[in-house]
Design a protein around this motif. Sequence first.
Motif: not given
Length: 558
Positions: A25-34
């Motif tokens: 499972t990969v968690l992606t998103g912008e830096t600082g999103a949590g």
Amino acid sequence: MLLELSIKDFAIIEQLDVSFKQGMTVLTGETGAGKSIIIDAVGLLAGGRGSVDFVRTGTDKAVLQGVFDISEIENTKTVLTNLGIEPSDDLVITRDLFKTGRSVCRVNGTIVNLNSLKLVGQTLIDIHGQNEHQELMDSEKHLALLDQYDENAVGAIREKYQATFTEYSKLNNQLNKSRQNEHEWNQRVDMLQFQVDEIQSANLEQGEDDELEKRREQLINFQSISDALATSFQILEGDDDVSAIDQIGSVMQELQGISDYDEEYQQMSEEVQNAYYALEDVTNRVRSSIDAMEWNSAELDEVEQRLEVIRQLKKKYGNSITEIINYLQKIEIELNEMTGSGRDLNDLSEMVEQRYQEVKKLGLQLTKVRQEMAVSLEQAIREQLSGLYMEKTQFKVQFTPKKIPDHEGFDEVEFLIQPNPGEELKPLAKIASGGELSRIMLALKTIFARNEGVTSIVFDEVDTGVSGRVAQAIADKIHEISLHSQVLCISHLPQVAARADHQLHVAKKVVGGRTMTKLTILNDEGRVNEIAKMLAGVNITELSLEHARELLQTERER
């Protein structure tokens, strides 16, 4: 594996509930999103140290809860049993972090301390971050990593060596203590031996002092007792006049004569009759006591001397005979340990040498097994590194004899690396770059994943600083690890995101002036859009969408 994660009032997360599945499972998103905050929460459930800074501003506490499937994880069940917690297939860990700094940990509803939670957590979760390669950087942990490579091969001989070394250490410490403090040692032995002899020679018996005190009083008051008994006997049985017992007998006869006329007369007759027989019995006992009395001037001296012996022992060893006997048992044990059941220093020295030879023999066997394992590990790591585009890198496990053997064996173990041909093999911690450490760590994880037994492995941006074919190779390795353990991975690389079995998107938004984290489970189209954004940045083009679809399709076909 981690099944469910619930986070409440933790950092910028107000409320988050997410389910996880097997695989990668990969968690992606912008830096600082949590994204890393979520990993921090998982780490706290595994026994990580908390902080009041984790509690969301304006709330009193943060609440974290994780549900784990441990149906096939025997290590976890063993730890739970040792902690007195009944194991079940589903394990629930809850942790409350209070603004006051207090932390409450619960495992299946049972409150445990942080150390106990760590014992459970280390069988569940293994977290690796981009700057967290302590095991690789710390040469003192390389031996444990080597043993971890093939526990079946090394476990039995290591356990036997450690048991023998423990016995040797105990004897050697005793010998050193004896030699360093021989004068005090001998004084202590002499004192204990004197005390044991003194107490044993007294042959004390429980309650003896009370009986002696009683007998002493009798002897001191012999004449008074004798006179009292004689006078009593004379009154009761008398020679000249009618005795007291005869008079009571006459009263008994008179009342018996009228007892049939009234119940009151009958009761008085019976009471006088009882008194008559009681006095008759007393008379016989007084007579026997008088006959038995014999003055022995030596007995009082014997009693006084015996009481004085007991009084002196009480001054030294306890306030009662019971305490003295307990003290005797205690010093007998100490004396036996100090004298080694009769062994002197020469005997003890011979035993230490004999046990050391056993340790040495087992230590050499342990070294041989580890060296054989090292050759296999070197080859396995080289093969893994080749798949990570470090095919020219040489990896070696170096053995250095310890000046003084310890509980782990006779050798220091350190990992050496030669990144480029023509260079010397040097300590891994000194010359490996961040990217190289990441790949070496992934190589080790790929090899160890089958044996570690942990349910979940977490990678927090371990792919930072790589791209292109190396990024694809890292994605492949992470996925390979997920075939044996559930993997949660934070990544900014599209290759890693596309290789994952499941993808979660983490974003932050401002609601009512407060920053909040939102997590979304992406479907196929959502994954295409997110990967396209990772490829192209803010402005998603049709080309980037096409590239994203191609990446995902390629991974599905693989």
